[in-house]
Write an enzyme that holds these catalytic residues in place. Structure first.
Site, mmCIF file in Angstrom:
data_model
loop_
_atom_site.group_PDB
_atom_site.id
_atom_site.type_symbol
_atom_site.label_atom_id
_atom_site.label_comp_id
_atom_site.label_asym_id
_atom_site.label_seq_id
_atom_site.Cartn_x
_atom_site.Cartn_y
_atom_site.Cartn_z
ATOM 1 N N SER A 280 -10.391 -5.740 -0.178
ATOM 2 C CA SER A 280 -10.219 -4.304 0.018
ATOM 3 C C SER A 280 -11.297 -3.735 0.949
ATOM 4 O O SER A 280 -11.482 -4.227 2.062
ATOM 5 C CB SER A 280 -10.215 -3.608 -1.346
ATOM 6 O OG SER A 280 -9.889 -2.235 -1.216
ATOM 7 N N MET A 281 -12.037 -2.704 0.489
ATOM 8 C CA MET A 281 -13.076 -2.095 1.316
ATOM 9 C C MET A 281 -14.167 -3.098 1.671
ATOM 10 O O MET A 281 -14.907 -2.909 2.644
ATOM 11 C CB MET A 281 -13.682 -0.882 0.610
ATOM 12 C CG MET A 281 -14.618 -0.057 1.480
ATOM 13 S SD MET A 281 -15.363 1.338 0.616
ATOM 14 C CE MET A 281 -16.670 0.504 -0.305
ATOM 15 N N ASP A 580 0.754 -2.869 0.604
ATOM 16 C CA ASP A 580 0.498 -3.507 -0.692
ATOM 17 C C ASP A 580 0.339 -2.496 -1.819
ATOM 18 O O ASP A 580 -0.180 -2.822 -2.885
ATOM 19 C CB ASP A 580 -0.730 -4.415 -0.609
ATOM 20 C CG ASP A 580 -2.045 -3.657 -0.413
ATOM 21 O OD1 ASP A 580 -2.027 -2.411 -0.371
ATOM 22 O OD2 ASP A 580 -3.100 -4.315 -0.311
ATOM 23 N N HIS A 634 -2.156 -4.565 -4.470
ATOM 24 C CA HIS A 634 -3.482 -4.574 -3.837
ATOM 25 C C HIS A 634 -4.539 -5.322 -4.650
ATOM 26 O O HIS A 634 -5.336 -6.081 -4.082
ATOM 27 C CB HIS A 634 -3.931 -3.131 -3.596
ATOM 28 C CG HIS A 634 -5.219 -3.017 -2.849
ATOM 29 N ND1 HIS A 634 -5.367 -3.466 -1.559
ATOM 30 C CD2 HIS A 634 -6.423 -2.514 -3.208
ATOM 31 C CE1 HIS A 634 -6.601 -3.238 -1.151
ATOM 32 N NE2 HIS A 634 -7.269 -2.670 -2.122
#
Length: 690
Positions: A280-281, A580, A634
Site C-alpha cells: 500500500s502506502m 482493488d 487491498h
C-alpha cells in the site's frame, strides 16, 4: 466481470452536460434503458466494476438509533453521578477484551494446524526452496500500531500501550473520544508532535501482523516465510508512524537513516542483497526512500544493496479517496452511511473533527493523485476501447464524442451547483502558532485567493490538487503538509525532497541489476471521482460534544450522496473504476508499465514484472469477515495464495526467473490510450507542472 459483487439497483439520477443533477422517475429510467440492454450486454470485455452495495432500510436506521442511544446514555449517567463505574470501561475490560483474546488464540491455532500442508511455504520447502535473500518489510497506511510514549493526563494510563491498532484503541475512543482525537492529531504547522504528546510506531513483526484481534495483515505471509526457514535474523518489519509526512519521518524519527543502516547490516552479515517488500502506502514510502538514499549515500548504493523491490498493492500514483478526506472529512463508506443515518453519526464524530484530524496527517497529502491531467484527466480507465468521455461523465463511441466538440477531461470533482460566494470557505485567526512557537498566519493579501475555488462545475485533477494544497483543509497554505509535497511533474532540474514521493517527476535509481515486481489485485469497484454539493447552510451547525470550539470551521461542502447513475458506475456520489477496492488500477499499474519502457523514468533499464490477480471471493469458515484465499482486495492480497507463492520464489531465488508478466485487466489498453493522448501521459506530464 468475474469476482465483482453486484448491487441492488438504486434510484437513478442523471446529469446534464453542466454536471447539474435532476431527479428521474424509476419508471422512466427503466423504460429508457430497455432498448439499450442488448448493447450493454454486448460490451463485456471493457465492463467496469460495479460498486459494492450497502443494505439499506428502516431496520438499519432503527438499529443505528438504538446503537447510538446505547452509546450515549450510560456515559451521560456516569458523568452525572447516577452510576458509579464507567460502563464502557467495565464492559470492555471484563467482557469484550477477554473474549477477543480467547477468539484470537483459538482462531490462530486452528488456522495453523488446518492450513499448514496447503500453505505455499510448506509446499515450496518440500520442493527445495530455502532462505536466500534477507527481507525488509514496509507496511502501509493505518495497518500498523502506534504506541503512547507521552501524553496528557487523560492518556497517561495508556503509557506504552497501543493508541492505534488494537482493542485498547477502541476502548480509549469510546471512553474519551476527545482525548483519543487530540493524541492522534499532529501539529498542523510543523507536521510533528503537539506539545506534551508522543505517539511512536510499534516495533517488530507484531507492529503489523494483525491490526486488531483476528484481523490479519502480514501474518499469513510471515507464516509462509517461516515455513521455508525465515525468522527474525533474516527478515524484519520496518514499521513507521504512518501519519507523518515523509520528510518528517526522517527529521523526527530518522526512519530512512535507520532503514538504510538496517539494509546495510543485512548485506554485511548475510552476504546477500536485500529484498524490500512493501504494501500500500509503503510503496510510495519506498519510492521516496530510493530517491533519498541516492542523494544521501551515493548513486551506486541501490545497486550494491537491493536485489528486488516487491511492490504489493502500491499507491504509486496516489489514491483519489485522499481527496474527500482532506476536502470535507468524508470517505465513501461514511458518506453512504450518513445518507441513511442523517445527523446521528455526524454528531458523534462529525466531519469537521475528521477533516481537521486528517489534514494534520502529512501522509494523506503524499497519497494525493500524481501525474495531473495528463494521466488522470484522460479517462482511459473509465471507458472501454474506442470510447471517450462525454462531458466528463459517460462513455460513448469516439465518433459520437466528436460531435460534442472533442474529448472532455475526466474530472476529479464534479459540483451540482457553483459554490456560493457568500459562504466563506476558509478563515484563520490573526495569530496561529505551532509547536515550534512560530506564527503561521497567512498574510492578509493572500487570504482572498484561498476563498476563491475554481469556478467551473467540474474540477480536473490539476485544479483539485492545486486547491487542496492552497486551502490546506481550512488551515491555509501554511499547513505543514501543503509545503512538504510538490505535485510539479517536471523532471528537468535538480529535485528536492518535496518531489521524492512522485515517480512522474523522478527517475528510478541507477541500479541495472535490481528488479521491481508490481503485484496487486483487480476486479473490485474502486473510488475514482466524486460529486459534491454546496452545504453552506450546514457549515458551523455541528453540535457534537467538544466540537463547537474546534478550528478550522466546518467545510461548506460535502459529497452529494444523491448522485447515482448505474450505467456510469456512480453510486452515493462516487464514480468507480477498476482496482482493488482501495487503489484504482491506474495507480496500481500505470507507472510499472511506464518503467518497462526504459526512457527517462528508468534510464538504467531496471527489469519490471507486473503480476495481476483477478478478485475471486470465497467464504472460509475459519476466516470469517475476509473474502477467501484468492481475494484480491487491498489488504486480503497479502494472503492471496498465488501472490504468496510468487513472493516466496523471489526471496528464495527458487524458479524466480519463471515469473513473467501476468496481466488480467485492461491495463495495457489503458496505458496505450493515455500515452497516445494529446496530453502525453507520463512523458507529457514530466514536461509540465501539473
Amino acid at each position: 466481470s468475474s469476482g465483482i459483487r453486484r448491487r441492488r439497483r438504486p434510484q437513478v439520477i442523471e446529469y446534464s452536460s453542466a454536471a447539474r443533477i435532476s431527479n428521474v422517475d424509476d419508471d422512466n429510467e427503466h423504460s429508457s434503458k430497455a432498448g439499450s440492454t442488448g448493447e450493454a450486454s454486448a460490451s463485456t470485455s471493457n465492463e467496469q466494476p460495479k460498486p459494492v452495495p450497502e443494505r439499506r432500510g428502516i431496520l438499519l436506521i432503527a438499529a443505528a438509533c438504538f446503537f447510538l442511544w446505547c452509546l450515549s446514555a450510560p456515559k451521560i449517567l456516569h458523568k452525572a453521578g447516577v452510576i458509579e463505574k464507567d460502563p464502557y470501561e467495565q464492559f470492555l475490560a471484563e467482557t469484550v477484551l477477554p473474549s477477543l483474546d480467547r477468539i484470537r488464540a483459538d482462531y490462530s491455532n486452528t488456522e495453523f494446524v488446518a492450513e499448514r500442508t496447503n500453505r505455499p511455504g510448506y509446499k515450496l520447502k518440500n520442493l527445495g526452496a530455502r532462505v536466500k535473500y534477507p527481507i525488509v518489510m514496509v507496511p502501509g497506511f493505518v495497518t500498523s500500531g502506534l504506541e503512547l510514549w507521552g501524553g496528557e493526563n487523560c492518556a497517561r494510563k495508556h503509557f506504552r500501550q497501543r493508541f492505534w491498532g488494537s482493542m485498547s484503541m477502541a476502548k480509549t475512543f469510546f471512553a474519551d473520544r476527545e482525548c483519543w482525537r487530540r493524541h492522534l492529531t499532529l501539529d498542523p504547522y510543523t507536521g510533528g508532535d503537539p506539545p506534551s504528546i508522543r505517539l511512536r510506531a510499534a516495533q517488530g513483526f507484531e507492529a503489523a501482523d494483525y491490526f486488531m484481534a483476528t484481523y490479519w495483515v502480514w501474518s499469513k505471509l510471515i507464516e509462509n516465510l517461516a515455513d521455508i526457514g525465515y525468522d527474525g535474523s533474516t527478515m524484519t518489519m520496518m514499521s513507521y508512524d504512518w501519519r507523518l509526512g515523509y520528510s518528517v519521518l526522517e527529521t523526527r524519527d530518522g526512519y530512512f537513516t535507520n532503514l538504510r543502516f538496517t539494509i546495510e547490516a543485512y548485506v554485511k552479515s548475510r552476504g546477500e542483497k536485500v529484498v524490500i517488500m512493501s504494501h500500500s502506502m509503503g510503496g510510495t514510502v519506498m519510492v521516496y526512500f530510493l530517491n533519498w538514499v541516492e542523494n544521501d549515500a551515493g548513486k551506486d548504493w541501490v545497486e550494491k544493496h537491493i536485489h528486488s523491490f516487491v511492490n504489493i498493492a502500491g499507491t504509486l500514483l496516489g489514491v483519489p479517496k485522499a481527496v474527500p478526506a482532506l476536502l470535507s472529512g468524508e470517505l465513501k463508506d461514511t458518506a453512504a452511511l450518513l445518507s441513511q443515518l442523517g445527523e446521528l453519526l455526524e454528531r458523534y464524530f462529525g466531519k469537521r473533527l475528521r477533516k481537521n484530524l486528517w489534514n494534520t496527517w502529512g501522509s494523506l497529502f503524499g497519497m494525493l493523485p500524481k501525474g495531473g491531467d495528463a494521466i488522470w484527466g484522460v479517462g482511459a480507465d473509465l471507458c472501454g476501447e474506442d470510447e471517450a468521455l462525454v462531458n466528463g461523465l459517460e462513455c460513448a463511441p469516439r465518433h459520437i464524442d466528436k460531435r460534442h466538440g472533442g474529448e472532455a477531461l475526466a474530472p476529479m470533482v464534479m459540483w451540482n451547483e457553483s459554490l456560493s460566494s457568500e459562504c466563506p470557505l476558509w478563515s484563520q485567526d490573526t495569530s496561529n502558532k505551532g509547536a515550534d512557537g512560530a506564527d503561521h498566519s497567512v498574510p492578509e493579501n493572500e487570504r482572498e485567493s484561498i476563498n476563491q475555488p475554481p469556478s467551473s462545475a467540474t474540477w480536473s485533477a490539476a485544479e483539485t490538487m492545486d486547491y487542496i494544497l492552497n486551502y490546506g483543509g481550512g488551515y491555509g497554505p501554511t499547513l505543514s503538509s501543503s509545503k512538504s509535497f510538490s505535485f510539479d511533474n517536471k523532471m528537468k532540474g535538480r529535485k528536492g525532497q518535496e518531489h521524492y514521493h512522485n515517480p512522474i517527476a523522478t527517475a528510478l535509481p541507477d541500479a541495472p541489476s535490481m528488479k521491481i515486481y508490481c503485484m496487486y489485485g483487480t476486479g473490485i469497484a474502486t473510488e475514482r471521482a466524486y460529486f459534491y454539493k454546496s452545504s453552506c447552510e450546514e457549515a458551523g451547525t455541528s453540535d457534537s460534544i467538544s466540537q463547537c470550539d474546534e478550528s478550522p470551521s466546518d467545510p461548506p461542502f460535502s459529497i452529494d450522496t444523491s448522485a447515482r447513475h448505474e450505467s456510469a458506475n456512480i453510486t452515493y456520489g462516487v464514480k468507480f473504476s477498476d482496482g482493488d477496492g482501495s487503489v484504482p488500477l491506474l495507480s496500481l499499474g500505470y507507472m510499472c508499465e511506464t518503467w518497462k519502457k526504459g526512457g527517462k523514468h528508468n534510464p538504467s533499464k531496471v527489469k519490471v514484472v507486473t503480476r495481476e490477480h483477478r478478485h475471486v471471493e470465497e467464504f472460509i469458515l475459519n476466516d470469517p469477515g475476509r473474502a477467501g484465499p484468492y481475494s484480491a482486495e487491498h489488504v486480503d492480497i497479502l494472503g492471496h495464495m498465488d501472490l504468496m507463492e510468487d513472493v516466496l520464489k523471489i526471496v528464495t531465488d527458487f524458479e524466480a526467473d519463471a515469473l513473467e508478466n501476468q496481466i488480467v485487466s485492461d491495463l495495457e489498453r489503458i496505458v496505450r490510450d493515455i500515452d497516445s493522448h494529446p496530453l502525453g501521459g507520463a512523458a507529457g506530464a514530466a514536461k509540465r507542472s501539473f
